[in-house]
Scaffold this active site. Structure first.
Site, PDB file in Angstrom:
ATOM      1  N   HIS A 169      -1.965 -12.093  -2.728  1.00 27.31           N
ATOM      2  CA  HIS A 169      -3.240 -13.022  -1.937  1.00 27.31           C
ATOM      3  C   HIS A 169      -2.818 -14.435  -1.496  1.00 27.31           C
ATOM      4  O   HIS A 169      -3.593 -14.996  -0.870  1.00 27.31           O
ATOM      5  CB  HIS A 169      -4.230 -12.839  -2.702  1.00 27.31           C
ATOM      6  CG  HIS A 169      -4.922 -11.593  -2.854  1.00 27.31           C
ATOM      7  ND1 HIS A 169      -6.273 -11.268  -3.595  1.00 27.31           N
ATOM      8  CD2 HIS A 169      -4.753 -10.428  -2.086  1.00 27.31           C
ATOM      9  CE1 HIS A 169      -6.233 -10.229  -3.524  1.00 27.31           C
ATOM     10  NE2 HIS A 169      -5.544  -9.336  -2.720  1.00 27.31           N
ATOM     11  N   HIS A 195       0.721  -1.351   0.008  1.00 25.36           N
ATOM     12  CA  HIS A 195       0.044   0.036   0.139  1.00 25.36           C
ATOM     13  C   HIS A 195       0.837   1.306  -0.125  1.00 25.36           C
ATOM     14  O   HIS A 195       0.444   2.260  -0.538  1.00 25.36           O
ATOM     15  CB  HIS A 195      -0.959   0.015   1.326  1.00 25.36           C
ATOM     16  CG  HIS A 195      -2.006  -0.928   0.850  1.00 25.36           C
ATOM     17  ND1 HIS A 195      -3.397  -0.536   1.446  1.00 25.36           N
ATOM     18  CD2 HIS A 195      -2.251  -2.177   0.413  1.00 25.36           C
ATOM     19  CE1 HIS A 195      -4.222  -1.720   0.976  1.00 25.36           C
ATOM     20  NE2 HIS A 195      -3.611  -2.421   0.485  1.00 25.36           N
TER      21      HIS A 195
END
Length: 726
Positions: free
Chosen positions: A267, A99
């Site tokens: 993920h 992020h």
């Protein structure tokens, strides 16, 4: 004063508003005022270090192996105050690094992890970054230990690398060299929304046309890094979400394979935390109470951490073994049918229609409990979109290939905004030159600079020819992601040679003169282009009565077409250049706002922008030779005439039928003396810029003006010479 004269307890001794941002209060009263704050946002006064501090010097002293070991150990050293899921912080540190880096967008090079900006508002308080404040606090003991030898920007990205390595991935490499900022960046436009996570029609002129997303934005909505995990506008629709994923990642300079690899690799580890009512969380860090000490999203839900951690959104892990680098993501995604459901936080997500208990991930606290896995709408997009599905199948069939592809894509994601490899420091810098690093070969420094200058000066090139070509070559530099600039002489390659702002016919004519000079001398074309600009400046200064030598450092190289990703350079095309008084088309933003944006990307201060504009006008370097703003009858001389006539109260300024063009008339005779654009008038109308213009309009200014112009010019020409700063 007697005892009855004590101050009233209710009277505040501090003037309210006196410590607020002055410019913000000015623009709230007068919205049309040009806000110059972005040119000074990283003023030296914000830094705790002195002017002699060099992070590149400090980081080179770092014990790299010891630092990496400490971070590797931290990944599995669960802390009582914020326990690790399954005893591993891999997922949390990966999300922090992701992020931090993932806010980068190609259009203007802004965002990204290169400055540690995630420590400050608004990024530190975006809903999508919930609880990443805890990840930064977990890293604090390491930052404290190594001090100035490691920046927060480097540490945050390195933690993500370490998390993958602990999980079993062989990473592609790592480059230190990111320098921290010390205050929020005000230059980055994140969108016009006034609320988080709201559907903003302004971002998408056509909701069905997902590539109509407003430039330079990449995220689909304010407060998210990428796409909405629940689906477009919060409604599950994997096929539609695939369009958002493709457009967003393209705007981050990623192709379909890199996008698929990053989604799957991101993920493979960790989980989502939507196990409770996100509305019960306390405010984000910037809205927190003093006693929270900079932490946000305080959680009243039972223990508030572990299995009760809440960030909002989906809940659950993607894989059976969410702390191991394996192919479990592909097995989970491709081997099951999926149906929609909602998380305890009320967010749409997908769950398998049928799954064996031993395929489920275990609870983050109790390994005897199995929990339901989940997929987001973006994950389902990887399954239903035929292109992404093909990559999912390919990666599952060849885990080694997937690991290599992901490692390289992760390296690109976390290093893209660092610029050329010359800025990388440390033992793990990959030796391979990657095309997205915009490689430039080292140029010669052994040729006779004075002889080259003499040949340029003896050519039939005008001052405007020489100065304009050098300027056009250098002005592409973006301090945001360290791309562009004169090094490499890419102005002679596609796409730059055909850009309207570079005047292709004039450019080809000038290059036809400079290239033989470079070849004969053994110099790079990049050096000779800059030298020609310097010769032009020196000639203009001499014509105005000033003998100057513009500083020059040889060594620029010449890039080739093979070294240039032409498509990725398209966003660098200038659509306006206030310094050469040109706008390509009509835009919503004004010419002066575009000039300000260009100046900020080039790393210029307001005084530097001012002196450069005045000098460029005086030398007659306007695009296509227009006379707008050339307030002098001796164009080609480096004089202060621009400022003298700009501030002369014997002149009257009037708008013409073309609202972008103004006339300067003599107050006595009403005779039109000159014409100008908005990019000229702003230096007389804006109170701050006028103050700078008046300095150069003074009778004692000519010598200072030439000195300041040469300094600012040299700064622009050398902006991308990272070898000089090493």
């Amino acid at each position: 004063m007697d005892g009855n004269d004590t101050p009233k307890s209710g009277k505040c001794p501090v003037m309210h508003g006196g410590m607020t941002n002055t410019q913000d209060s000015v623009t709230s009263w007068w919205p049309k005022t040009l806000n110059l704050d972005i040119l000074h946002q990283h003023d030296a006064k914000t830094s705790p270090y002195g002017s002699d501090f060099s992070y590149r010097d400090e980081v080179s002293k770092l014990d790299f192996d010891a630092l990496k070991k400490d971070i590797h150990d931290l990944v599995t050293d669960s802390q009582d105050w914020w326990p690790a899921d399954w005893g591993s912080y891999s997922g949390l540190f990966i999300r922090l690094a992701w992020h931090s880096a993932g806010s980068y967008r190609l259009a203007d090079g802004r965002g990204g992890g290169g400055s540690g900006n995630i420590r400050f508002a608004p990024l530190n308080s975006w809903p999508d970054n919930a609880n990443l404040d805890k990840a930064r606090r977990l890293l604090w003991p390491i930052k404290k230990k190594y001090g100035n030898k490691i920046s927060w920007a480097d540490l945050i990205i390195l933690a993500g690398n370490a998390a993958y390595e602990v999980a079993g991935l062989e990473t592609f490499g790592f480059g230190f060299g990111r320098e921290d900022i010390w205050a929020p960046e005000k230059d980055t436009y994140w969108g016009s929304e006034k609320e988080w996570l709201t559907d903003n029609e302004a971002r998408y002129p056509s909701k069905e046309d997902r590539d109509s997303l407003e430039n330079p934005l990449a995220a689909v909505v304010m407060g998210l890094i990428y796409v909405n995990p629940e689906g477009v506008n919060g409604k599950p629709d994997p096929a539609m979400t695939a369009k958002d994923v493709r457009e967003t990642f393209k705007r981050m300079a990623m192709n379909d394979e890199e996008t698929a690899a990053l989604t799957a690799g991101g993920h493979t580890l960790g989980k989502c935390h939507g196990n409770g009512d996100a509305g019960a969380l306390g405010g984000e860090p910037e809205a927190g109470e003093l006693e929270n000490m900079g932490l946000g999203w305080m959680n009243p839900n039972k223990s508030g951490n572990g299995r009760y951690t809440i960030t909002g959104g989906p809940e659950g892990a993607w894989t059976t073994n969410p702390t191991k680098w394996d192919g479990g993501y592909f097995d989970m995604l491709l081997d099951h049918e999926w149906e929609t459901t909602k998380s305890p936080a009320g967010a749409w997500q997908w769950k398998p229609v049928d799954i064996a208990e031993d395929e489920m991930p275990v609870d983050v606290e109790d390994p005897s409990i199995r929990t339901m896995p989940m997929m987001t709408d973006a994950d389902m997009a990887m399954k239903v979109d035929p292109i992404y599905r093909e990559y999912m199948e390919k990666f599952r069939a060849d885990h080694a290939y997937f690991s290599r592809t992901f490692a390289r894509a992760w390296f690109k994601l976390t290093h893209r905004d660092m610029g050329p490899k010359a800025r990388y420091v440390g033992p793990d810098v990959p030796s391979e030159d990657l095309i997205w690093q915009d490689p430039v070969p080292t140029g010669s420094t052994s040729y006779d600079v004075d002889a080259v200058k003499a040949k340029i000066a003896a050519s039939d090139l005008s001052i405007a020819d020489m100065v304009s070509t050098a300027w056009d070559s250098a002005r592409t530099y973006r301090g945001s992601d360290k791309r562009g600039g004169a090094n490499g002489a890419r102005i002679r390659l596609a796409p730059q040679k055909d850009w309207a702002g570079n005047e292709p016919e004039r450019l080809a004519r000038v290059l036809s003169v400079l290239e033989p000079i470079a070849s004969e001398a053994g110099a790079s074309i990049a050096d000779v282009i800059v030298l020609a600009g310097n010769v032009g400046v020196e000639k203009a200064a001499l014509a105005a009565g000033h003998q100057v030598t513009v500083p020059f450092a040889p060594g620029r190289g010449d890039a080739s077409d093979e070294m240039t990703d032409a498509e990725s350079f398209e966003p660098l095309e200038p659509l306006a250049d206030g310094f050469r008084n040109w706008v390509k088309d009509s835009y919503v933003v004004t010419a002066e706002e575009m000039m300000l944006d260009r100046a900020q990307l080039m790393g210029l201060t307001a005084p530097e922008m001012t002196v450069l504009v005045g000098g460029m006008r005086a030398m007659g370097t306007n695009h296509a030779g227009t006379s707008h703003g050339v307030f002098t009858d001796r164009a080609g001389q480096l004089t202060t005439d621009y400022f003298v006539n700009l501030t002369d109260m014997r002149n009257l300024w009037k708008v013409t039928d073309d609202e972008e063009i103004y006339e300067i008339r003599d107050r006595q005779t009403n005779e039109v003396k000159w014409t100008a654009t908005r990019a000229d008038l702003v230096f007389g109308s804006n109170s701050i810029l006028r103050a700078y213009a008046e300095v150069y309009a003074q009778d004692d200014a000519p010598e200072k003006f030439v000195k300041d112009f040469v300094a600012a010019w040299t700064k622009v020409m050398n902006a991308d010479r990272f070898d000089l700063a090493a």
